[in-house]
Design a protein around this motif. Structure first.
Motif, short mmCIF file in Angstrom:
data_model
loop_
_atom_site.label_atom_id
_atom_site.label_comp_id
_atom_site.label_asym_id
_atom_site.label_seq_id
_atom_site.Cartn_x
_atom_site.Cartn_y
_atom_site.Cartn_z
N ALA A 192 0.99 -1.16 0.05
CA ALA A 192 0.04 -0.02 0.09
C ALA A 192 0.95 1.11 -0.01
N ILE A 193 0.38 2.30 -0.48
CA ILE A 193 1.16 3.58 -0.21
C ILE A 193 1.51 3.89 0.83
N GLY A 194 2.76 4.22 1.10
CA GLY A 194 3.46 4.61 2.15
C GLY A 194 4.29 3.36 2.98
N ASP A 195 3.83 2.20 2.53
CA ASP A 195 4.46 0.86 3.11
C ASP A 195 6.14 1.20 2.89
N ILE A 196 6.92 0.68 3.96
CA ILE A 196 8.39 0.46 3.84
C ILE A 196 8.68 -0.92 3.39
N VAL A 197 9.57 -1.16 2.22
CA VAL A 197 9.60 -2.39 1.65
C VAL A 197 11.09 -2.59 1.38
N GLU A 198 11.50 -3.81 1.41
CA GLU A 198 12.89 -4.28 1.20
C GLU A 198 12.66 -4.63 -0.59
N VAL A 199 13.80 -3.98 -1.27
CA VAL A 199 13.66 -4.28 -2.80
C VAL A 199 15.30 -4.43 -3.10
N TRP A 200 15.19 -5.16 -4.43
CA TRP A 200 16.66 -5.45 -5.05
C TRP A 200 16.64 -4.90 -6.45
N ILE A 201 17.79 -4.23 -6.69
CA ILE A 201 17.81 -3.85 -8.02
C ILE A 201 17.98 -4.74 -9.02
N GLU A 202 17.05 -4.55 -10.01
CA GLU A 202 17.23 -5.71 -11.09
C GLU A 202 17.86 -5.20 -12.36
N SER A 203 17.38 -3.65 -12.59
CA SER A 203 18.21 -3.15 -13.91
C SER A 203 18.02 -1.60 -13.49
N VAL A 204 19.13 -1.18 -14.26
CA VAL A 204 19.17 0.41 -14.21
C VAL A 204 19.49 0.85 -15.55
N ASP A 205 18.53 2.07 -16.17
CA ASP A 205 18.78 2.45 -17.47
C ASP A 205 18.98 3.80 -17.31
N LEU A 206 20.29 4.32 -17.14
CA LEU A 206 20.64 5.80 -16.97
C LEU A 206 20.29 6.64 -17.98
N ALA A 207 20.17 6.34 -19.25
CA ALA A 207 19.67 7.14 -20.39
C ALA A 207 18.33 7.27 -20.32
N ARG A 208 17.56 6.29 -19.94
CA ARG A 208 16.13 6.65 -19.80
C ARG A 208 15.49 6.89 -18.45
N GLU A 209 16.57 6.97 -17.65
CA GLU A 209 16.19 7.24 -16.26
C GLU A 209 15.07 6.43 -15.45
N ARG A 210 15.42 5.02 -15.75
CA ARG A 210 14.40 3.99 -15.37
C ARG A 210 15.07 3.05 -14.40
N ILE A 211 14.34 2.39 -13.37
CA ILE A 211 14.96 1.65 -12.43
C ILE A 211 13.92 0.50 -12.33
N GLN A 212 14.38 -0.65 -12.47
CA GLN A 212 13.46 -1.71 -12.44
C GLN A 212 14.07 -2.67 -10.95
N LEU A 213 12.85 -2.72 -10.06
CA LEU A 213 13.19 -3.26 -8.88
C LEU A 213 12.51 -4.65 -8.56
N THR A 214 12.68 -5.48 -7.79
CA THR A 214 12.10 -6.56 -7.38
C THR A 214 11.99 -6.79 -5.85
N MET A 215 10.81 -7.32 -5.42
CA MET A 215 10.63 -7.69 -4.07
C MET A 215 11.13 -9.14 -3.65
N VAL A 216 11.62 -9.92 -4.46
CA VAL A 216 11.86 -11.25 -4.41
C VAL A 216 13.31 -11.38 -4.20
N ASP A 217 13.76 -12.01 -3.17
CA ASP A 217 15.09 -12.11 -2.88
C ASP A 217 15.98 -12.78 -3.78
N PRO A 218 16.89 -12.25 -4.83
CA PRO A 218 17.53 -13.02 -5.76
C PRO A 218 18.31 -14.06 -5.28
N ALA A 219 18.68 -13.96 -3.82
CA ALA A 219 19.57 -15.18 -3.47
C ALA A 219 18.84 -16.03 -2.85
N VAL A 220 17.47 -16.09 -2.63
CA VAL A 220 16.82 -17.46 -2.35
C VAL A 220 16.38 -18.19 -3.61
N GLY A 221 16.82 -19.35 -3.68
CA GLY A 221 16.53 -20.18 -4.77
C GLY A 221 15.00 -20.48 -4.88
#
Length: 221
Positions: A192-221
């Protein structure tokens, strides 16, 4: 205040378009702004308000993709969008049951949020939010690395995911498919709006100024 999906250049273009063509009459008119493409429009439009435009819903935090649901709420309340802000209309909207909407496939949290939004046209839910614990070594997009774990604040929730402020000026997008390991139909059942969440960076597009995140821990299989 930064708005998801809008770079400094696009924000400047929005102002220039208004100066050259006069006030905006609808959110749809923003699509005519140079460099404000479909993706940027989709991400930013929920934050942009058109005051005194043709459609009063454009002055709410309801995303245009949810306008059909908003219109059903108004119809159930026996009022119109033109009545938004009127005390009597607010009272009627407050009494609308979400049950019929849920029966039609609308998520319960989505229905509740739309009803609340219709009672408060012009509001911005990003105000007065709790602050996450931000990393001191992450100040700009250039500091972001794929796989990096961060804490952020959910700034907006739409049908396709959630925008999270991770402290680098540009909000990152957590697509609905990246919110949990299980299938998520409605993002508002997860955050919900206002929630504090843990996220991991999936990709960063500097040219288009876009950041893709995931809430799924990539270290957990």
């Amino acid at each position: 205040t930064h708005i998801s999906g809008l770079s400094k250049t696009i924000a400047t273009n929005i102002v220039h378009y208004r100066d050259e063509n006069g006030r905006y009459n609808s959110r749809a008119e923003l699509k005519k702004v140079p460099r404000l493409g479909p993706k940027a429009f989709e991400q930013s439009v929920g934050f942009l308000r058109i005051i005194g435009g043709k459609n009063p819903l454009d002055n709410t935090d309801i995303h245009p993709e949810s306008y059909p649901v908003a219109k059903k709420v108004l119809a159930a309340a026996g009022v119109t969008a033109a009545d938004l802000g009127d005390a009597a209309a607010v009272a009627k909207i407050r009494e609308v049951s979400i049950a019929p909407l849920v029966n039609e496939g609308v998520g319960a949290e989505t229905a509740k949020d739309i009803i609340t939004s219709l009672q408060n046209p012009g509001r911005d839910l990003r105000d007065n939010m709790a602050a996450p614990i931000l990393r001191q070594d992450v100040l700009t997009m250039e500091d972001l690395k794929v796989g990096m774990k961060l804490e952020g604040t959910v700034r907006n929730v739409v049908d396709f995911g959630a925008f999270v402020d991770i402290g680098v000026k540009h909000d990152g997008l957590v697509h609905v498919s990246k919110m949990a390991r299980k299938f998520v139909r409605d993002p508002k059942t997860v955050v919900a709006i206002g929630d504090i969440v843990e996220v991991w960076i999936e990709s960063v597009d500097l040219a288009r100024e876009r950041i893709q995140l995931t809430m799924v821990d990539p270290a957990v299989g």
